[in-house]
Scaffold this active site. Structure first.
Site, PDB file in Angstrom:
ATOM      1  N   LYS A 128       0.848  -1.197   0.000  1.00  0.00           N
ATOM      2  CA  LYS A 128       0.000   0.000   0.000  1.00  0.00           C
ATOM      3  C   LYS A 128       0.880   1.242   0.000  1.00  0.00           C
ATOM      4  CE  LYS A 128      -3.939   2.013   2.520  1.00  0.00           C
ATOM      5  NZ  LYS A 128      -4.855   1.842   3.676  1.00  0.00           N
ATOM      6  N   SER A 206      -9.625   1.879   2.767  1.00  0.00           N
ATOM      7  CA  SER A 206      -8.822   2.610   1.796  1.00  0.00           C
ATOM      8  C   SER A 206      -7.733   1.752   1.136  1.00  0.00           C
ATOM      9  CB  SER A 206      -8.148   3.789   2.501  1.00  0.00           C
ATOM     10  OG  SER A 206      -7.240   3.323   3.501  1.00  0.00           O
ATOM     11  N   SER A 230     -10.239  -0.426   6.951  1.00  0.00           N
ATOM     12  CA  SER A 230      -9.545  -0.397   5.656  1.00  0.00           C
ATOM     13  C   SER A 230      -8.812  -1.679   5.278  1.00  0.00           C
ATOM     14  CB  SER A 230      -8.564   0.782   5.619  1.00  0.00           C
ATOM     15  OG  SER A 230      -9.270   1.998   5.610  1.00  0.00           O
TER      16      SER A 230
END
Length: 524
Positions: A128, A206, A230
């Site tokens: 990420k 996210s 998330s």
């Protein structure tokens, strides 16, 4: 849980809250990797299913590890297989913002010459884009960090690489880890791998890009962060197993922050065993992050995530009471999930009530006390140029304007909530969750995993929450469930025939756009 563990977690939670209140919450740069490579054990290597042998990208981490260990698959072959899918399908998925093809091929060639380091040796991962990666742009999908190139890896990335993993690329995410993946000005980018032609289907945020990359078989596994769902939300949305560990299990050093008391790094994977392998590598004490220090040792997660069979019947590794909250069994999929779990030897379903004042203590008013933690590290940017926050600026301003009395009242309420939730575990060992936020507030571990599909073929998932530091118990329950079901084995169809992906892709702007109000409503 033992009284000692309860006191320890309450004390640590109060100390972390105090650090946030007194302004000592800024994260230092990652320190040198401490603790060495973890021991994984033989259970981390699994002989592949026959149907997975035809395509290396279908292998789980544990299966690919077995193939590499016994010389039946080279790391370079695995990297090339994933890069081929990225080239064919990421123009549609838009899961990556950076693909490190040359670096990954070089790392794979080096891995072939090195001593085998464990089950992640030669395994390609997605990272990420709020995790620092040395020499590779790390943007958190934000205007503020669009040119930031960190000098070192985040501690979690360094641990994964030390265990032999290969960073294949950086993934799209919600701007500053707030919503589903969009551009900083709100234009939708990454789609759900199960419905790539319909950008309106929620892909989860996210950690959207990591979820889509793993679900779309463009990478073996990957990392996410969770502040308000998330990891578990994109895992539920895309048929994955995502593990959010207890606060402090994994270092936050070198991860662009959202909330000092709620940020949790963790893995998104294809099943419980892969999640256990990933967390085993990521977890551990780090001198650069005081939240990781003085914790109970990391348990044997690999053993916990290995199903137990007695006379060809699956049974729970430990006798486990699964708490069922009122109203949870409201859908056929949840009812079927509970029935399958109840049929596992050693598992017992128990009805448990919501803690007193649950709606109040987990509602918006108290949940919003996270916002000042978000705003505080970014005050210089808020004072100089609000445009740097793009479409998510409203939440940052809300944090800057929340009164100190409200923040302190919220922190006291958090400790009340924690006491009441820990009381719940007097009656059960794990508890079903109707949403991730309460356990995110408290720093307790959660695991999201698939339990079915809608009539339209969209994945349905659920979440289990556990006691502090008992990631092993959560993994054991999910491993037993996955041993008697096959939801986690199902993969989405490729979005378009190979080679036609780029021609069929509508421009990013055609996928829709989140307004400032929508972002404020969805914000983690």
């Amino acid at each position: 849980m033992t009284r000692t563990d309860r006191r320890l977690f309450l004390t640590r939670t109060a100390a972390i809250t105090a650090a946030a209140v007194t302004g000592t919450a800024a994260l230092p740069a990652p320190a040198a990797l401490a603790g060495g490579i973890p021991r994984f054990g033989a259970g981390a290597y699994v002989r592949p299913r026959p149907e997975a042998l035809a395509d290396p990208t279908e292998l789980t981490v544990a299966e690919a590890a077995w193939m590499i260990r016994y010389g039946k698959l080279k790391p370079a072959e695995l990297v090339d297989a994933y890069l081929s899918r990225i080239g064919a399908f990421d123009p549609v998925y838009q899961a990556f913002n950076t693909v490190l093809a040359d670096g990954a091929r070089s790392a794979a060639a080096s891995a072939a010459k090195k001593r085998h380091t464990g089950p992640l040796h030669g395994i390609p991962l997605a990272i990420k884009d709020n995790y620092w990666t040395a020499g590779v742009r790390t943007t958190a999908n934000s205007y503020l960090f669009k040119d930031f190139v960190p000098p070192s890896d985040a501690t979690a990335v360094a641990r994964l690489k030390a265990a032999g993993a290969i960073v294949l690329g950086k993934t799209q995410m919600g701007p500053l880890a707030t919503t589903r993946a969009t551009t900083p000005d709100g234009r939708i980018t990454t789609v759900n791998a199960w419905t790539p032609a319909n950008p309106a289907t929620d892909p989860g945020g996210s950690s959207t890009g990591t979820a889509t990359a793993v679900a779309g078989r463009m990478v073996a596994s990957g990392t996410g962060t969770q502040t308000g769902g998330s990891i578990t939300a994109p895992s539920n949305a895309q048929n994955l197993t995502g593990l959010k560990p207890t606060m402090g299990r994994v270092s936050l050093a070198g991860i662009i922050p959202l909330s000092y008391t709620r940020d949790h790094p963790g893995p998104l994977a294809r099943d419980a065993l892969d999640a256990a392998i990933m967390l085993t590598a990521m977890a551990g004490e780090d001198p650069a992050d005081p939240r990781t220090q003085g914790l109970p040792p990391v348990p044997d997660l690999i053993e916990a995530a290995t199903p137990v069979r007695v006379r060809n019947r699956v049974r729970a590794r430990w006798n486990t009471r699964v708490g069922v909250l009122p109203g949870y069994a409201s859908t056929p999929e949840r009812q079927a999930f509970l029935a399958a779990l109840d049929a596992v030897d050693g598992v017992r379903l128990v009805d448990v009530p919501f803690p007193e004042e649950w709606d109040l203590l987990t509602g918006t008013a108290f949940n919003n006390v996270r916002l000042p933690e978000r705003a505080e590290p970014f005050l210089p940017y808020l004072r100089s140029d609000l445009r740097g926050f793009g479409v998510s600026v409203t939440g940052w301003l809300q944090g800057a304007l929340l009164g100190g009395n409200e923040f302190l009242t919220g922190q006291r309420a958090k400790l009340v909530l924690l006491e009441r939730v820990l009381d719940l575990f007097e009656h059960c060992d794990v508890v079903v969750q109707t949403g991730p936020v309460p356990f995110d507030i408290l720093g307790l571990p959660e695991i999201g995993f698939p339990i079915g599909f809608t009539a339209a073929g969209v994945p349905i998932g659920t979440i289990l929450g556990g006691e502090p530091y008992r990631e092993d118990r959560l993994l054991s329950v999910v491993a037993a469930y996955q041993a008697v079901t096959d939801w986690h084995r199902r993969r989405p169809a490729d979005p378009v025939p190979a080679g036609a992906a780029a021609r069929s892709l509508a421009p990013t702007g055609d996928r829709g756009r989140l307004t400032a109000d929508e972002v404020a409503a969805q914000m983690q």
